[in-house]
Design a protein around this motif. Structure first.
Motif, PDB file in Angstrom:
ATOM      1  N   ILE A   7       0.821  -1.217   0.000  1.00  0.00           N
ATOM      2  CA  ILE A   7       0.000   0.000   0.000  1.00  0.00           C
ATOM      3  C   ILE A   7       0.855   1.267   0.000  1.00  0.00           C
ATOM      4  CG2 ILE A   7      -1.677   1.330   1.344  1.00  0.00           C
ATOM      5  CD1 ILE A   7      -2.969  -1.363   2.073  1.00  0.00           C
ATOM      6  N   PRO A   8       1.844   1.429   0.909  1.00  0.00           N
ATOM      7  CA  PRO A   8       2.679   2.638   0.836  1.00  0.00           C
ATOM      8  C   PRO A   8       3.493   2.715  -0.455  1.00  0.00           C
ATOM      9  CG  PRO A   8       2.930   1.609   2.972  1.00  0.00           C
ATOM     10  CD  PRO A   8       2.149   0.672   2.122  1.00  0.00           C
ATOM     11  N   ALA A  51       2.938  22.667  -4.178  1.00  0.00           N
ATOM     12  CA  ALA A  51       2.377  21.325  -4.328  1.00  0.00           C
ATOM     13  C   ALA A  51       3.483  20.284  -4.507  1.00  0.00           C
ATOM     14  CB  ALA A  51       1.418  21.288  -5.515  1.00  0.00           C
ATOM     15  N   THR A  52       4.533  20.637  -5.249  1.00  0.00           N
ATOM     16  CA  THR A  52       5.652  19.717  -5.437  1.00  0.00           C
ATOM     17  C   THR A  52       6.336  19.429  -4.110  1.00  0.00           C
ATOM     18  OG1 THR A  52       5.987  20.547  -7.671  1.00  0.00           O
ATOM     19  CG2 THR A  52       7.805  19.354  -6.689  1.00  0.00           C
ATOM     20  N   GLY A  53       6.486  20.439  -3.279  1.00  0.00           N
ATOM     21  CA  GLY A  53       7.085  20.235  -1.962  1.00  0.00           C
ATOM     22  C   GLY A  53       6.244  19.324  -1.090  1.00  0.00           C
ATOM     23  N   ILE A  54       4.948  19.524  -1.103  1.00  0.00           N
ATOM     24  CA  ILE A  54       4.046  18.699  -0.296  1.00  0.00           C
ATOM     25  C   ILE A  54       4.057  17.255  -0.785  1.00  0.00           C
ATOM     26  CG2 ILE A  54       1.610  18.307   0.271  1.00  0.00           C
ATOM     27  CD1 ILE A  54       1.298  21.387   0.241  1.00  0.00           C
ATOM     28  N   ILE A  55       3.993  17.079  -2.099  1.00  0.00           N
ATOM     29  CA  ILE A  55       4.000  15.726  -2.664  1.00  0.00           C
ATOM     30  C   ILE A  55       5.316  15.021  -2.357  1.00  0.00           C
ATOM     31  CG2 ILE A  55       3.965  14.430  -4.835  1.00  0.00           C
ATOM     32  CD1 ILE A  55       1.224  15.362  -3.991  1.00  0.00           C
ATOM     33  N   SER A  56       6.423  15.755  -2.422  1.00  0.00           N
ATOM     34  CA  SER A  56       7.726  15.144  -2.126  1.00  0.00           C
ATOM     35  C   SER A  56       7.804  14.689  -0.670  1.00  0.00           C
ATOM     36  CB  SER A  56       8.852  16.131  -2.422  1.00  0.00           C
ATOM     37  OG  SER A  56       8.884  16.440  -3.784  1.00  0.00           O
ATOM     38  N   VAL A  57       7.256  15.479   0.237  1.00  0.00           N
ATOM     39  CA  VAL A  57       7.235  15.080   1.644  1.00  0.00           C
ATOM     40  C   VAL A  57       6.363  13.840   1.835  1.00  0.00           C
ATOM     41  CG1 VAL A  57       6.427  15.784   3.933  1.00  0.00           C
ATOM     42  CG2 VAL A  57       7.768  17.361   2.544  1.00  0.00           C
ATOM     43  N   LEU A  58       5.210  13.794   1.191  1.00  0.00           N
ATOM     44  CA  LEU A  58       4.345  12.628   1.300  1.00  0.00           C
ATOM     45  C   LEU A  58       5.012  11.380   0.731  1.00  0.00           C
ATOM     46  CD1 LEU A  58       0.874  14.164   0.359  1.00  0.00           C
ATOM     47  CD2 LEU A  58       1.642  13.400   2.608  1.00  0.00           C
ATOM     48  N   MET A  59       5.745  11.549  -0.365  1.00  0.00           N
ATOM     49  CA  MET A  59       6.453  10.406  -0.947  1.00  0.00           C
ATOM     50  C   MET A  59       7.541   9.927   0.005  1.00  0.00           C
ATOM     51  SD  MET A  59       8.150  10.027  -4.729  1.00  0.00           S
ATOM     52  CE  MET A  59       9.044  11.534  -4.575  1.00  0.00           C
ATOM     53  N   ALA A  60       8.248  10.836   0.636  1.00  0.00           N
ATOM     54  CA  ALA A  60       9.280  10.444   1.595  1.00  0.00           C
ATOM     55  C   ALA A  60       8.669   9.713   2.793  1.00  0.00           C
ATOM     56  CB  ALA A  60      10.047  11.674   2.059  1.00  0.00           C
ATOM     57  N   VAL A  61       7.520  10.175   3.265  1.00  0.00           N
ATOM     58  CA  VAL A  61       6.843   9.511   4.378  1.00  0.00           C
ATOM     59  C   VAL A  61       6.454   8.091   3.984  1.00  0.00           C
ATOM     60  CG1 VAL A  61       4.722   9.535   5.756  1.00  0.00           C
ATOM     61  CG2 VAL A  61       6.059  11.626   5.499  1.00  0.00           C
ATOM     62  N   CYS A  62       5.937   7.921   2.778  1.00  0.00           N
ATOM     63  CA  CYS A  62       5.564   6.568   2.317  1.00  0.00           C
ATOM     64  C   CYS A  62       6.790   5.669   2.246  1.00  0.00           C
ATOM     65  CB  CYS A  62       4.888   6.632   0.947  1.00  0.00           C
ATOM     66  SG  CYS A  62       3.184   7.163   1.028  1.00  0.00           S
ATOM     67  N   ILE A  64       9.499   5.932   4.029  1.00  0.00           N
ATOM     68  CA  ILE A  64       9.912   5.644   5.401  1.00  0.00           C
ATOM     69  C   ILE A  64       9.012   4.564   5.994  1.00  0.00           C
ATOM     70  CG2 ILE A  64       9.971   6.611   7.737  1.00  0.00           C
ATOM     71  CD1 ILE A  64      10.942   9.240   6.433  1.00  0.00           C
ATOM     72  N   ILE A  65       7.721   4.643   5.738  1.00  0.00           N
ATOM     73  CA  ILE A  65       6.800   3.615   6.232  1.00  0.00           C
ATOM     74  C   ILE A  65       7.148   2.252   5.636  1.00  0.00           C
ATOM     75  CG2 ILE A  65       4.386   2.833   6.151  1.00  0.00           C
ATOM     76  CD1 ILE A  65       3.571   5.777   6.405  1.00  0.00           C
ATOM     77  N   ILE A  66       7.493   2.234   4.345  1.00  0.00           N
ATOM     78  CA  ILE A  66       7.884   0.970   3.709  1.00  0.00           C
ATOM     79  C   ILE A  66       9.119   0.406   4.401  1.00  0.00           C
ATOM     80  CG2 ILE A  66       8.832  -0.023   1.594  1.00  0.00           C
ATOM     81  CD1 ILE A  66       7.034   1.914   0.062  1.00  0.00           C
ATOM     82  N   THR A  67      10.102   1.262   4.653  1.00  0.00           N
ATOM     83  CA  THR A  67      11.336   0.799   5.263  1.00  0.00           C
ATOM     84  C   THR A  67      11.096   0.292   6.680  1.00  0.00           C
ATOM     85  OG1 THR A  67      12.538   2.449   3.967  1.00  0.00           O
ATOM     86  CG2 THR A  67      13.689   1.479   5.825  1.00  0.00           C
ATOM     87  N   VAL A  68      10.273   0.977   7.448  1.00  0.00           N
ATOM     88  CA  VAL A  68      10.018   0.586   8.839  1.00  0.00           C
ATOM     89  C   VAL A  68       9.211  -0.694   8.907  1.00  0.00           C
ATOM     90  CG1 VAL A  68       8.798   1.267  10.936  1.00  0.00           C
ATOM     91  CG2 VAL A  68      10.249   2.917   9.753  1.00  0.00           C
TER      92      VAL A  68
END
Length: 70
Positions: A7-8, A51-62, A64-68
């Protein structure tokens, strides 16, 4: 592949696609406004940059969730 990883990963792919589409749109706006002032061009590009900044942060969070969760 486990569901908590899939999912992430799907969300990260979607965010990356949106990010690429915004970059292409920004390049199109820059090429289109060759005779425009810098201030007007900045006003046109600001929403895309935010919007690009927000999307990039959301992608990084996803990612990180995958890695954890893996």
């Amino acid at each position: 592949m486990e569901l908590n990883v899939l999912i992430p990963l799907i969300f990260a792919g979607v965010f990356l696609t949106i990010d690429i589409a915004m970059f292409i749109r920004m390049i199109y706006l820059i090429k289109k406004s060759k005779n425009d002032t810098v201030e007007n061009l900045g006003n046109k590009l600001n929403p895309y940059l935010y919007a690009t900044g927000i999307i990039s942060v959301l992608m990084a969070v996803c990612m990180i969730i995958i890695t954890v969760t893996k």
